[in-house]
Scaffold this motif. Structure first.
Motif, PDB file in Angstrom:
ATOM      1  N   ARG A 111       1.022  -1.226   0.006  1.00 25.04           N
ATOM      2  CA  ARG A 111      -0.069  -0.107  -0.084  1.00 25.04           C
ATOM      3  C   ARG A 111       1.051   1.301  -0.238  1.00 25.04           C
ATOM      4  N   PRO A 112       0.575   2.338  -0.788  1.00 23.12           N
ATOM      5  CA  PRO A 112       1.264   3.416  -0.683  1.00 23.12           C
ATOM      6  C   PRO A 112       0.832   4.200   0.356  1.00 23.12           C
ATOM      7  N   VAL A 113       1.789   4.982   1.101  1.00 22.74           N
ATOM      8  CA  VAL A 113       1.611   5.875   2.374  1.00 22.74           C
ATOM      9  C   VAL A 113       1.013   7.251   1.567  1.00 22.74           C
ATOM     10  N   GLU A 114      -0.077   7.241   2.180  1.00 22.17           N
ATOM     11  CA  GLU A 114      -0.679   8.835   1.662  1.00 22.17           C
ATOM     12  C   GLU A 114      -1.361   9.488   3.135  1.00 22.17           C
ATOM     13  N   ASN A 115      -0.327   9.766   3.889  1.00 17.88           N
ATOM     14  CA  ASN A 115      -0.529  10.514   5.013  1.00 17.88           C
ATOM     15  C   ASN A 115      -1.467   9.563   5.949  1.00 17.88           C
ATOM     16  N   ASN A 116      -1.494   8.367   5.855  1.00 25.86           N
ATOM     17  CA  ASN A 116      -2.008   7.374   6.517  1.00 25.86           C
ATOM     18  C   ASN A 116      -1.049   6.264   7.314  1.00 25.86           C
ATOM     19  N   LEU A 117      -0.011   6.697   7.594  1.00 26.85           N
ATOM     20  CA  LEU A 117       1.198   5.639   8.103  1.00 26.85           C
ATOM     21  C   LEU A 117       0.797   4.897   9.293  1.00 26.85           C
ATOM     22  N   VAL A 118       0.097   5.854  10.291  1.00 22.35           N
ATOM     23  CA  VAL A 118      -0.269   5.552  11.600  1.00 22.35           C
ATOM     24  C   VAL A 118      -1.282   4.246  11.566  1.00 22.35           C
TER      25      VAL A 118
END
Length: 184
Positions: free
Chosen positions: A82-89
């Protein structure tokens, strides 16, 4: 009467002499399974690359998510990108939650942090012991663009004693994926 006494004495002597060897319990036997020697191959996707065991078959290669199937071991490593799009947490929380869903059946879950600063790979490896559905899981990220999770499952009801040798073999393959991972 003397003959009875001598006969009884002889019977006792024969009985006592016939049991000279000590009876010992048999040692526990262990199943000896031999697995093929590892030969590494490289897989490259649009987002990352890593080395994997050449005895695995790549199935369902869709973008950067696919399965490494081990038909002879009746197991598979499922990889999800999955790409990280301000959703790492959120991605890390979901990966940790997935690993700890097995705590009900697991005897123990060992966490091992993984850091490779040279290749910007940061993650966690989970070794699951016991009758859990998955025997190993991991997640890896570069913290800015990429996030990869991997889970080891067997195509059989989990019986830890039976699958232990295969689980150990495939856990090494999961570690190899994590240790050779490079982002693009």
């Amino acid at each position: 009467m003397n003959y009875r006494f001598i006969g009884l004495l002889l019977c006792c002597v024969f009985i006592l002499n016939s049991c000279q060897d000590e009876v010992l319990p048999k040692p526990k036997a262990q199943l000896r399974l031999e697995y093929p020697a590892r030969e590494s191959k490289m897989v490259q996707t649009s987002a990352y690359s890593f080395q994997y065991n050449s005895h695995a078959r790549i199935k369902d290669l869709k973008s950067a998510s696919f399965t490494l199937d081990y038909p002879s071991l009746k197991g598979a490593i499922y990889l999800t990108y999955r790409p990280v799009e301000n959703n790492l947490v959120e991605l890390i929380t979901d990966a940790q939650k997935l690993s700890y869903e097995h705590v009900v059946k697991a005897d123990n879950i060992l966490e091992q942090q993984y850091i490779d600063e040279n290749n910007s790979v940061y993650g966690m490896f989970y070794e699951v012991k016991g009758n859990a559905a998955s025997q190993a899981q991991f997640y890896a990220t570069d913290s800015t663009r990429h996030f990869l999770t991997g889970s080891l499952y067997f195509y059989a009801k989990p019986n830890y004693d039976s699958i232990y040798p295969a689980a150990v073999y495939l856990q090494k393959d999961v570690r190899q994926i994590l240790e050779t991972l490079k982002w693009k």
